[in-house]
Write a protein that holds these residues in place. Structure first.
Motif, PDB file in Angstrom:
ATOM      1  N   ALA A 151       0.832  -1.202   0.000  1.00 35.96           N
ATOM      2  CA  ALA A 151       0.000   0.000   0.000  1.00 35.96           C
ATOM      3  C   ALA A 151       0.869   1.255   0.000  1.00 35.96           C
ATOM      4  CB  ALA A 151      -0.933  -0.012   1.202  1.00 35.96           C
ATOM      5  N   ASP A 152       1.963   1.236   0.770  1.00 34.99           N
ATOM      6  CA  ASP A 152       2.879   2.374   0.794  1.00 34.99           C
ATOM      7  C   ASP A 152       3.493   2.596  -0.590  1.00 34.99           C
ATOM      8  OD1 ASP A 152       2.403   2.648   3.510  1.00 34.99           O
ATOM      9  OD2 ASP A 152       4.227   1.572   4.100  1.00 34.99           O
ATOM     10  N   LEU A 153       3.908   1.525  -1.218  1.00 33.37           N
ATOM     11  CA  LEU A 153       4.549   1.611  -2.528  1.00 33.37           C
ATOM     12  C   LEU A 153       3.556   2.029  -3.608  1.00 33.37           C
ATOM     13  CD1 LEU A 153       7.063   1.010  -4.366  1.00 33.37           C
ATOM     14  CD2 LEU A 153       6.105  -1.287  -4.614  1.00 33.37           C
ATOM     15  N   VAL A 154       2.425   1.324  -3.675  1.00 32.05           N
ATOM     16  CA  VAL A 154       1.485   1.518  -4.779  1.00 32.05           C
ATOM     17  C   VAL A 154       0.545   2.701  -4.541  1.00 32.05           C
ATOM     18  CG1 VAL A 154      -0.400   0.458  -6.089  1.00 32.05           C
ATOM     19  CG2 VAL A 154       1.603  -0.889  -5.456  1.00 32.05           C
ATOM     20  N   ALA A 155      -0.219   2.657  -3.445  1.00 30.98           N
ATOM     21  CA  ALA A 155      -1.235   3.681  -3.220  1.00 30.98           C
ATOM     22  C   ALA A 155      -0.613   5.042  -2.925  1.00 30.98           C
ATOM     23  CB  ALA A 155      -2.168   3.254  -2.091  1.00 30.98           C
ATOM     24  N   THR A 156       0.297   5.083  -1.979  1.00 35.91           N
ATOM     25  CA  THR A 156       0.894   6.359  -1.611  1.00 35.91           C
ATOM     26  C   THR A 156       1.911   6.814  -2.646  1.00 35.91           C
ATOM     27  OG1 THR A 156       0.601   5.834   0.721  1.00 35.91           O
ATOM     28  CG2 THR A 156       2.149   7.592   0.196  1.00 35.91           C
ATOM     29  N   GLY A 157       2.789   5.919  -3.062  1.00 35.21           N
ATOM     30  CA  GLY A 157       3.871   6.301  -3.962  1.00 35.21           C
ATOM     31  C   GLY A 157       3.454   6.437  -5.412  1.00 35.21           C
ATOM     32  N   VAL A 158       3.179   5.322  -6.068  1.00 34.70           N
ATOM     33  CA  VAL A 158       2.897   5.337  -7.504  1.00 34.70           C
ATOM     34  C   VAL A 158       1.640   6.151  -7.812  1.00 34.70           C
ATOM     35  CG1 VAL A 158       2.337   3.941  -9.534  1.00 34.70           C
ATOM     36  CG2 VAL A 158       4.037   3.117  -7.896  1.00 34.70           C
ATOM     37  N   LEU A 159       0.533   5.824  -7.155  1.00 35.74           N
ATOM     38  CA  LEU A 159      -0.730   6.487  -7.488  1.00 35.74           C
ATOM     39  C   LEU A 159      -0.791   7.913  -6.964  1.00 35.74           C
ATOM     40  CD1 LEU A 159      -3.130   3.456  -7.026  1.00 35.74           C
ATOM     41  CD2 LEU A 159      -2.032   4.326  -9.113  1.00 35.74           C
ATOM     42  N   GLY A 160      -0.118   8.171  -5.843  1.00 33.21           N
ATOM     43  CA  GLY A 160      -0.054   9.537  -5.349  1.00 33.21           C
ATOM     44  C   GLY A 160       0.682  10.448  -6.312  1.00 33.21           C
ATOM     45  N   ALA A 161       1.702   9.928  -6.956  1.00 32.78           N
ATOM     46  CA  ALA A 161       2.455  10.724  -7.929  1.00 32.78           C
ATOM     47  C   ALA A 161       1.792  10.724  -9.302  1.00 32.78           C
ATOM     48  CB  ALA A 161       3.883  10.199  -8.041  1.00 32.78           C
ATOM     49  N   LEU A 162       1.070   9.666  -9.626  1.00 32.02           N
ATOM     50  CA  LEU A 162       0.369   9.622 -10.905  1.00 32.02           C
ATOM     51  C   LEU A 162      -0.740  10.664 -10.949  1.00 32.02           C
ATOM     52  CD1 LEU A 162      -0.124   8.313 -13.674  1.00 32.02           C
ATOM     53  CD2 LEU A 162      -1.557   6.621 -12.529  1.00 32.02           C
ATOM     54  N   SER A 163      -1.441  10.822  -9.853  1.00 32.73           N
ATOM     55  CA  SER A 163      -2.470  11.859  -9.781  1.00 32.73           C
ATOM     56  C   SER A 163      -1.799  13.135  -9.277  1.00 32.73           C
ATOM     57  CB  SER A 163      -3.595  11.446  -8.836  1.00 32.73           C
ATOM     58  OG  SER A 163      -3.119  11.364  -7.516  1.00 32.73           O
ATOM     59  N   THR A 164      -2.376  14.251  -9.610  1.00 29.87           N
ATOM     60  CA  THR A 164      -1.744  15.491  -9.183  1.00 29.87           C
ATOM     61  C   THR A 164      -2.767  16.588  -8.983  1.00 29.87           C
ATOM     62  OG1 THR A 164      -0.144  17.188  -9.766  1.00 29.87           O
ATOM     63  CG2 THR A 164      -1.136  16.018 -11.581  1.00 29.87           C
ATOM     64  N   TYR A 165      -3.035  16.879  -7.737  1.00 26.42           N
ATOM     65  CA  TYR A 165      -3.981  17.939  -7.418  1.00 26.42           C
ATOM     66  C   TYR A 165      -3.393  19.309  -7.734  1.00 26.42           C
ATOM     67  CZ  TYR A 165      -7.654  20.431  -5.021  1.00 26.42           C
ATOM     68  OH  TYR A 165      -8.700  21.262  -4.743  1.00 26.42           O
ATOM     69  N   SER A 166      -2.110  19.465  -7.553  1.00 24.57           N
ATOM     70  CA  SER A 166      -1.494  20.769  -7.803  1.00 24.57           C
ATOM     71  C   SER A 166      -1.584  21.155  -9.279  1.00 24.57           C
ATOM     72  CB  SER A 166      -0.039  20.777  -7.333  1.00 24.57           C
ATOM     73  OG  SER A 166       0.695  19.777  -7.989  1.00 24.57           O
TER      74      SER A 166
END
Length: 122
Positions: free
Chosen positions: A60-75
């Motif tokens: 979850a840390d790798l995929v949800a927080t890392g990969v998907l957190g960086a794939l999406s971008t609110y900024s």
């Protein structure tokens, strides 16, 4: 360890976001930020899938927080919406905000539903 996994995932997700954005945006002759919209909706769909499965904490840390957190971008979404407002393209700015919210939540729910159907969870 969590920080390292999130950073590793982000190192994968950020270039994916850039490539996805450029791939999609190149195919549209429009001021609407289709590339960011597609990257964010895809990340929400994948997050729904990931959330629907029981992942070990490290995954979850790798995929949800890392990969998907960086794939999406609110900024980037915020900046592009503001840029549309600054250019007096109010309709496109509103459409971007509304469509992004609807697509993100809809994609997340679809991902959760798919995961539930695969795992047999209600």
């Amino acid at each position: 360890m969590t920080i390292l996994l999130a950073a590793l995932g982000a190192a994968i997700g950020a270039p994916l976001r850039y490539l996805a954005d450029r791939f999609v945006q190149r195919r549209h002759d429009s001021a609407f930020p289709w590339g960011t919209h597609a990257a964010n909706a895809t990340a929400c769909l994948l997050l729904g899938l990931a959330g629907g499965f029981t992942l070990p904490e490290w995954a979850a840390d790798l995929v949800a927080t890392g990969v998907l957190g960086a794939l999406s971008t609110y900024s980037t979404f915020g900046y592009e919406t503001f840029a549309l407002l600054r250019e007096r393209r109010r309709f496109l700015a509103f459409a971007n905000a509304a469509a992004s919210l609807a697509a993100g939540l809809g994609a997340l729910l679809i991902g959760l539903a798919v995961a539930a159907s695969v795992t047999g969870a209600a």
